[in-house]
Scaffold this active site. Structure first.
Site: not given
Ligand code: G3P
Length: 215
Positions: A83
């Protein structure tokens, strides 16, 4: 649509894997930090459980550092995808890594022009964060629609991973749009398969079964 689990938690990954519906895993430093174990150990264990792509995030912010880190990460297992943050140095790194055959997932994508650059750099995946866009009053799923349209106009090969998924509607919309992949937290995977009428129906059948005379 492929389903990845967005988690670094071994129990969650095992449980989701047991459902037989998981095509890959995405992690990030925030998810790995929750596990309170060395990142390398966590990633190795995940790769031993899941055969599909496992995204591991580079944390260097300069292209040469990211490239070196990506080379090291890709030694963990053949299914590691690196990533890379969607910044100028990251795009330079993606170009070099795609030339070396190291697969990249360009993360923290929030706009269509960003997604266009990622495709031109020949990344394997792009991860638009729909939940975080919704958080700032932009419709995250509109971005997925736009990216899919532009990628299809030019037959770009970069696959779209719908990320920062927060609820089942994000997943349903992703499937309607034709996103390649949705990466989903375990709690949302559980929500996807649940329906109150199913639970009521199961309970009613069990109760009625008890009324059937035994021979
Ligand atoms: O896939 C990306 C994810 O882990 C971020 O999620 O909920 O932290 O925006 P969030």
């Amino acid at each position: 649509m492929k389903i990845f689990i967005d988690s670094a938690n071994i129990d969650e990954i095992k449980e989701a894997n047991a459902l037989g519906i998981i095509d890959g895993v995405t992690t990030n430093p925030s998810l790995i930090a929750k596990e309170k174990r060395a990142a390398l150990a966590v990633l190795k264990e995940i790769c031993s459980l899941v055969h599909g792509p496992v995204s591991a995030e580079a944390i260097n912010l300069d292209a040469s550092g990211m490239i070196e880190e990506a080379r090291q990460l890709s030694k963990i297992a053949p299914n590691i995808v690196v990533k890379i943050p969607l910044i100028q140095e990251g795009i330079k790194a993606v170009r070099v890594l795609s030339g070396e055959g190291i697969k990249t997932n360009v993360t923290l994508c929030f706009s269509l022009p960003q997604a266009l650059i990622v495709a031109k750099a020949q990344a394997e995946y792009v991860s638009p964060f729909v939940g975080r866009l919704d958080d700032v009053s932009h419709n995250g799923m509109d971005l997925i629609r736009d990216i899919k349209q532009v990628y299809s106009n030019y037959h770009f090969k970069t696959q779209v991973i719908v990320a920062s998924v927060r609820n089942p509607l994000h997943v349903v919309e992703a499937a309607k749009i034709g996103a390649d992949i949705a990466t989903i937290p375990f709690s949302v995977i559980e929500q996807l398969l649940k329906h109150p009428l199913t639970d009521i129906g199961v309970e009613r059948f069990i109760q009625d079964y008890k009324k059937i005379p035994k021979a």
